[in-house]
Scaffold this motif. Structure first.
Motif, mmCIF file in Angstrom:
data_model
loop_
_atom_site.group_PDB
_atom_site.id
_atom_site.type_symbol
_atom_site.label_atom_id
_atom_site.label_comp_id
_atom_site.label_asym_id
_atom_site.label_seq_id
_atom_site.Cartn_x
_atom_site.Cartn_y
_atom_site.Cartn_z
ATOM 1 N N GLU A 21 0.925 -1.266 -0.071
ATOM 2 C CA GLU A 21 -0.215 -0.044 -0.020
ATOM 3 C C GLU A 21 0.785 1.326 0.035
ATOM 4 O O GLU A 21 1.685 1.420 0.916
ATOM 5 C CB GLU A 21 -0.990 0.018 1.198
ATOM 6 C CG GLU A 21 -1.655 -1.310 1.253
ATOM 7 C CD GLU A 21 -2.439 -1.331 2.837
ATOM 8 O OE1 GLU A 21 -2.958 -0.550 3.150
ATOM 9 O OE2 GLU A 21 -2.177 -2.469 3.008
ATOM 10 N N MET A 22 0.962 1.891 -1.054
ATOM 11 C CA MET A 22 2.029 3.109 -1.282
ATOM 12 C C MET A 22 1.712 4.123 -0.343
ATOM 13 O O MET A 22 2.463 4.916 0.219
ATOM 14 C CB MET A 22 1.979 3.145 -2.695
ATOM 15 C CG MET A 22 2.440 2.252 -3.840
ATOM 16 S SD MET A 22 4.154 1.691 -3.178
ATOM 17 C CE MET A 22 5.179 2.346 -4.567
ATOM 18 N N ALA A 23 0.473 4.372 -0.270
ATOM 19 C CA ALA A 23 0.129 5.587 0.906
ATOM 20 C C ALA A 23 0.560 5.207 2.057
ATOM 21 O O ALA A 23 0.877 6.155 2.836
ATOM 22 C CB ALA A 23 -1.687 5.796 0.842
ATOM 23 N N LEU A 24 0.345 4.178 2.573
ATOM 24 C CA LEU A 24 0.901 3.539 3.947
ATOM 25 C C LEU A 24 2.489 3.563 3.863
ATOM 26 O O LEU A 24 2.951 4.314 4.924
ATOM 27 C CB LEU A 24 0.394 2.246 4.227
ATOM 28 C CG LEU A 24 0.797 1.838 5.608
ATOM 29 C CD1 LEU A 24 0.160 2.652 6.651
ATOM 30 C CD2 LEU A 24 -0.095 0.332 5.683
ATOM 31 N N VAL A 25 3.134 3.109 2.994
ATOM 32 C CA VAL A 25 4.686 3.447 2.893
ATOM 33 C C VAL A 25 4.953 4.904 2.792
ATOM 34 O O VAL A 25 5.889 5.118 3.705
ATOM 35 C CB VAL A 25 5.104 2.704 1.571
ATOM 36 C CG1 VAL A 25 6.459 3.235 1.302
ATOM 37 C CG2 VAL A 25 4.916 1.340 1.333
ATOM 38 N N ARG A 26 4.334 5.765 2.286
ATOM 39 C CA ARG A 26 4.716 7.035 2.352
ATOM 40 C C ARG A 26 4.315 7.706 3.515
ATOM 41 O O ARG A 26 5.004 8.539 4.268
ATOM 42 C CB ARG A 26 3.664 7.979 1.124
ATOM 43 C CG ARG A 26 4.420 8.562 0.321
ATOM 44 C CD ARG A 26 3.630 9.380 -0.572
ATOM 45 N NE ARG A 26 4.033 10.579 -0.889
ATOM 46 C CZ ARG A 26 3.758 11.436 -1.762
ATOM 47 N NH1 ARG A 26 3.016 10.917 -2.622
ATOM 48 N NH2 ARG A 26 4.307 12.463 -2.059
ATOM 49 N N LEU A 89 2.504 -2.695 7.238
ATOM 50 C CA LEU A 89 1.928 -3.208 5.878
ATOM 51 C C LEU A 89 1.548 -4.633 6.285
ATOM 52 O O LEU A 89 1.005 -5.228 5.222
ATOM 53 C CB LEU A 89 3.206 -3.252 5.170
ATOM 54 C CG LEU A 89 3.589 -1.977 4.554
ATOM 55 C CD1 LEU A 89 4.726 -1.975 3.650
ATOM 56 C CD2 LEU A 89 2.438 -1.331 3.435
ATOM 57 N N GLY A 90 1.811 -5.339 7.308
ATOM 58 C CA GLY A 90 1.566 -6.537 7.318
ATOM 59 C C GLY A 90 2.348 -7.405 6.629
ATOM 60 O O GLY A 90 1.964 -8.455 5.894
ATOM 61 N N ALA A 91 3.780 -6.955 6.339
ATOM 62 C CA ALA A 91 4.575 -7.813 5.347
ATOM 63 C C ALA A 91 5.563 -8.586 6.165
ATOM 64 O O ALA A 91 5.540 -8.904 7.457
ATOM 65 C CB ALA A 91 5.147 -6.675 4.765
ATOM 66 N N VAL A 92 6.511 -9.086 5.664
ATOM 67 C CA VAL A 92 7.955 -9.712 5.920
ATOM 68 C C VAL A 92 9.182 -9.194 5.314
ATOM 69 O O VAL A 92 8.937 -8.497 4.218
ATOM 70 C CB VAL A 92 7.658 -11.242 5.511
ATOM 71 C CG1 VAL A 92 6.521 -11.836 6.179
ATOM 72 C CG2 VAL A 92 7.752 -11.440 3.851
ATOM 73 N N ILE A 93 9.984 -9.288 6.043
ATOM 74 C CA ILE A 93 11.420 -8.712 5.184
ATOM 75 C C ILE A 93 12.297 -10.008 5.008
ATOM 76 O O ILE A 93 12.252 -10.950 5.853
ATOM 77 C CB ILE A 93 12.133 -7.748 6.291
ATOM 78 C CG1 ILE A 93 13.465 -7.082 5.550
ATOM 79 C CG2 ILE A 93 12.401 -8.377 7.526
ATOM 80 C CD1 ILE A 93 13.512 -5.965 6.320
ATOM 81 N N ILE A 94 12.978 -10.169 3.748
ATOM 82 C CA ILE A 94 13.761 -11.081 3.418
ATOM 83 C C ILE A 94 15.083 -10.765 3.471
ATOM 84 O O ILE A 94 15.779 -9.920 3.239
ATOM 85 C CB ILE A 94 13.595 -11.595 1.789
ATOM 86 C CG1 ILE A 94 11.941 -11.514 1.743
ATOM 87 C CG2 ILE A 94 14.277 -12.749 1.534
ATOM 88 C CD1 ILE A 94 11.369 -12.965 2.322
ATOM 89 N N ASP A 95 15.771 -11.834 4.142
ATOM 90 C CA ASP A 95 17.323 -11.510 4.493
ATOM 91 C C ASP A 95 17.912 -12.118 3.418
ATOM 92 O O ASP A 95 18.198 -13.076 2.821
ATOM 93 C CB ASP A 95 17.594 -12.676 5.887
ATOM 94 C CG ASP A 95 19.027 -12.493 6.118
ATOM 95 O OD1 ASP A 95 19.825 -12.055 5.645
ATOM 96 O OD2 ASP A 95 19.388 -13.110 7.222
ATOM 97 N N PRO A 96 18.707 -11.106 2.882
ATOM 98 C CA PRO A 96 19.385 -11.578 1.595
ATOM 99 C C PRO A 96 20.597 -12.415 1.919
ATOM 100 O O PRO A 96 21.048 -13.098 0.836
ATOM 101 C CB PRO A 96 19.925 -10.097 1.205
ATOM 102 C CG PRO A 96 19.847 -9.298 2.192
ATOM 103 C CD PRO A 96 18.897 -9.591 3.047
#
Length: 148
Positions: A21-26, A89-96
């Motif tokens: 959700e770009m508005a939320l990112v912002r 965001l209810g997201a995850v982060i990927i460890d590179p």
């Protein structure tokens, strides 16, 4: 080579991430942006931020319909900003480094089946996220020579 974790949002175990959700990112990142505001929004709707935390740690963050790239996050408070973004965001982060998802228990259930078992589940705080991605910080005091 720079260290750049990526944030993705998954829905209902689907194999492909959904657009953030770009508005939320912002809304989360703009208060911390120290870059040129005229360069924040690209012609294609992508976003680009140079964020700085109160402890002066920084990261560059770019977002588009495929996900969010966190470029060269410095240790410190910037991880709290990233953790807030991931949580909202209810997201995850990927460890590179490992390819594993770092997430809260709530998001683990939304991951594709092949990612669920290997996920690193944490309380999504800045300190916990930094430790999961970079390892725990070691407190460094004055050197023994300085005490003499």
């Amino acid at each position: 080579m720079s260290y750049s974790p990526t944030i993705y949002k998954f829905a209902d175990g689907g194999g492909a991430p959904v657009a953030p959700e770009m508005a939320l990112v912002r809304a989360v990142l703009e208060p911390h942006d120290v870059g040129d505001p005229q360069l924040t929004v690209g012609e294609d709707g992508s976003l680009r931020f140079w964020i700085r935390a109160s402890d002066d740690s920084e990261a560059e963050i770019s977002a588009d319909e495929t996900g969010i790239l966190v470029e060269r996050p410095q240790t410190g408070g910037v991880f709290a900003i990233v953790a807030e973004l991931v949580t909202k965001l209810g997201a995850v982060i990927i460890d590179p480094a490992s390819g594993r998802a770092v997430c809260r228990a709530e998001e683990q259930t939304r991951l594709p089946a092949d990612m669920r078992e290997e996920a690193i589940v944490i309380d999504m705080t800045g300190d916990a996220l930094e430790a999961a991605l970079l390892g725990p910080r070691i407190a460094v005091g004055p050197s023994p020579r300085a005490a003499r």
